[in-house]
Design a protein around this motif. Structure first.
Motif, short mmCIF file in Angstrom:
data_model
loop_
_atom_site.label_atom_id
_atom_site.label_comp_id
_atom_site.label_asym_id
_atom_site.label_seq_id
_atom_site.Cartn_x
_atom_site.Cartn_y
_atom_site.Cartn_z
N MET A 1 2.74 4.36 -5.71
CA MET A 1 1.98 3.66 -6.74
C MET A 1 2.42 4.13 -8.10
O MET A 1 2.61 5.32 -8.34
N GLY A 110 1.01 -5.98 -8.62
CA GLY A 110 0.02 -4.92 -8.64
C GLY A 110 -1.32 -5.44 -9.14
O GLY A 110 -1.75 -6.52 -8.78
N CYS A 130 2.22 -2.08 -7.81
CA CYS A 130 2.14 -1.96 -6.35
C CYS A 130 2.46 -3.34 -5.76
O CYS A 130 1.56 -4.08 -5.38
N ASN A 135 -1.70 -9.81 -3.38
CA ASN A 135 -2.54 -8.83 -4.05
C ASN A 135 -3.90 -9.42 -4.39
O ASN A 135 -4.43 -9.25 -5.49
N SER A 156 3.66 1.88 1.16
CA SER A 156 3.58 2.53 -0.14
C SER A 156 3.68 1.51 -1.26
O SER A 156 4.04 0.35 -1.05
N CYS A 157 3.37 1.96 -2.48
CA CYS A 157 3.49 1.08 -3.64
C CYS A 157 4.93 1.03 -4.18
O CYS A 157 5.20 0.35 -5.16
N SER A 158 5.82 1.76 -3.54
CA SER A 158 7.23 1.68 -3.91
C SER A 158 8.04 0.98 -2.83
O SER A 158 9.27 1.06 -2.80
N LYS A 174 -4.68 -2.50 1.43
CA LYS A 174 -4.58 -1.23 0.72
C LYS A 174 -5.92 -0.92 0.06
O LYS A 174 -6.62 -1.82 -0.39
N TYR A 186 -4.45 5.57 -4.92
CA TYR A 186 -4.21 4.91 -3.63
C TYR A 186 -4.63 5.87 -2.53
O TYR A 186 -4.09 6.97 -2.41
#
Length: 500
Positions: A1, A110, A130, A135, A156-158, A174, A186
């Motif tokens: 994130m 995000g 994210c 979303n 993950s946010c990556s 999430k 997160y």
């Protein structure tokens, strides 16, 4: 994130500063990753239209039949207070949620948190990178929930995009801790079958239940196998959100064969979506009711036991509905408004060719009592203004405007703008106010416009796919009583009892 805090100036995208630990310098030059699009609600796209359609759009503007490119027009009883352009998150803007003095705006890259204590001058509190369409966003207490319906390399946010045909790919829910709005954290992730296109909260004192809507399974997707004829239900303990887990997958469309018992779609019902799950669900906890918009079907069900919802009635409209998209109850729970997202949100359907009954709202009365209640069709509603063939326009997300004794709703129509309409008489709905911008382009179909338009504590808030965050105010004797109604929290798909 990645948390992206932004120090606003009057000039767009000026002064962006990254404050989260571990932010790679490359992100500042390359920008946030763009999530893989999914069917249903379309991402921003560009597509040349025919020369004749472009010429018609220009002629309509010159004749004053539609607003000029990017021109703002509205009824006399609506005031446009402010627009806040996109900033650190350039992706498609999506849904909205509210809590106290804050608005939470989803984006395919995000989410963004606004301080709306002064609705005329919202301030950005934080922006979180994210990626993961759509979303879809909700809040409850100190928790924020985010839907991921694009196949990702991990939770993950990556993460990066990865084919759904790979077993290791991830989609689902999430969970963030938002006790500090300036620094969301997160805290949990839950994988769900076919991802999470949208989700709906059923909040309780100790737990939050999440109804996860998703669809479009394939035999080639290891984690999204047909028949996908139900919804995932997640239980999130408020004091231990890291223990969130799927507790049930109720089958909503039981039936024989590989596709369950939902609408078979074409060729049996030409032009109608085959039901392979639900697109969106709205719950009315005070009445233990839920309404599901499930591709080719509309359903009414009981949520007395939130882990085990029970179907009460199921309806289809194989003449005018192509894709059952969303649902809204009236306050008395004796009506449901279903929307038809004809063209998936990426087509021009607000024109003379398509007509007034397709890509519209369907108003259904709820008649009978208990488990014998039935959904009875009464009429359609569609905005009365034709749009250019370069404008994506169709019924989309809206909310009630709480006026006792009346059924009034504000609703987004993508580039058709925002409509306020009265369906107190189920058979004769009528528009009472509107706001819209002219086409983004007169030569190309560019997806844009209002994704969600919701009424919250006296104001209308809209998340525009391309233009950003809008705040409007309606001044009309028919809606003025709603200004007295105040909420501490609003997730529109979890409808409150406004007058309790």
């Amino acid at each position: 994130m990645t948390l992206l805090n932004n120090h606003r100036t009057r000039r767009r995208r000026l002064g962006v500063a990254a404050t989260a630990a571990g932010l790679l310098a490359a992100l500042l030059t390359a920008g946030p990753a763009v999530a893989t699009p999914d069917p249903g609600d379309a991402p921003v796209t560009s597509e040349k239209v025919s020369k004749s359609a472009a010429a018609e759009a220009r002629a309509a503007i010159e004749a004053g039949e539609i607003p000029g490119q990017d021109e703002i027009v509205h009824s006399d009883n609506i005031e446009h207070l402010v627009n806040i352009p996109k900033d650190a998150l350039p992706g498609t803007n999506s849904d909205l949620a509210f809590q106290g003095k804050y608005a939470f705006a989803g984006n395919y890259d995000g989410f963004r948190i606004f301080d709306i204590s002064n609705p005329k001058a919202p301030k950005t509190v934080s922006q979180v990178l994210c990626p993961g369409s759509q979303n879809d966003i909700t809040v409850s207490g100190d928790l924020l929930f985010l839907s991921t319906d694009s196949s990702r390399s991990d939770n993950s946010c990556s993460s990066t995009t990865q084919p759904a045909t790979e077993k290791s790919s991830w989609e689902g829910m999430k969970v963030f801790d938002i006790s500090d709005k300036k620094n969301p954290k997160y805290v949990a992730a839950v994988e769900t079958a076919c991802g999470s296109h949208t989700h709906t909260l059923v909040p309780e004192r100790k737990n939050v239940y999440i109804y996860v809507s998703s669809y479009s399974p394939s035999a080639t997707f290891p984690d999204c196998q047909p028949p996908h004829d139900g919804i995932s239900i997640i239980k999130v303990p408020r004091k231990a959100p890291e223990k969130a887990a799927v507790v049930n997958f109720p089958v909503l469309f039981p039936g024989e064969g590989p596709d369950g018992g939902g609408n078979p779609g074409g060729p049996t019902n030409p032009g109608v979506s085959k039901t392979t799950g639900c697109h969106d669900i709205t719950v009315l906890p005070s009445k233990d009711l839920a309404a599901g918009a499930c591709m080719g079907d509309g359903i009414l069900f009981s949520i007395k036991d939130p882990e085990n919802p029970k179907i009460i009635d199921q309806v289809q409209d194989n003449v005018n509905f192509a894709f059952w998209h969303s649902a809204s109850f009236n306050q008395k729970a004796n009506k449901v408004v279903f929307t038809d997202e004809l063209g998936g949100g990426g087509a021009a359907t607000c024109n003379e060719t398509v007509g007034p009954n397709r890509g519209a709202d369907g108003i259904y009365d709820i008649v009978g009592k208990g488990d014998k209640r039935k959904l009875v069709f009464k009429s359609y509603f569609k905005i009365p203004r034709h749009q250019a063939d370069t404008e994506n326009c169709v019924a989309h997300n809206g909310s009630l405007i709480p006026v006792k004794g009346k059924d009034i709703m504000v609703q987004a129509w993508y580039q058709g703008g925002i409509s306020v309409w009265d369906f107190t008489n189920s058979s004769k709905p009528k528009e009472i106010a509107f706001f819209e911008r002219g086409p983004l382009s007169t030569t190309t179909m560019v997806t844009g416009g209002s994704w969600s338009a919701y009424y919250y504590n006296g104001y209308i808030y809209s998340n525009d796919i391309a233009k950003g965050f809008d705040v409007l105010k309606i001044n009309d004797r028919r809606t003025d009583p709603a200004k007295k109604n105040r909420l501490d929290e609003l997730n529109v798909q979890t409808q409150p009892d406004y007058f309790d």
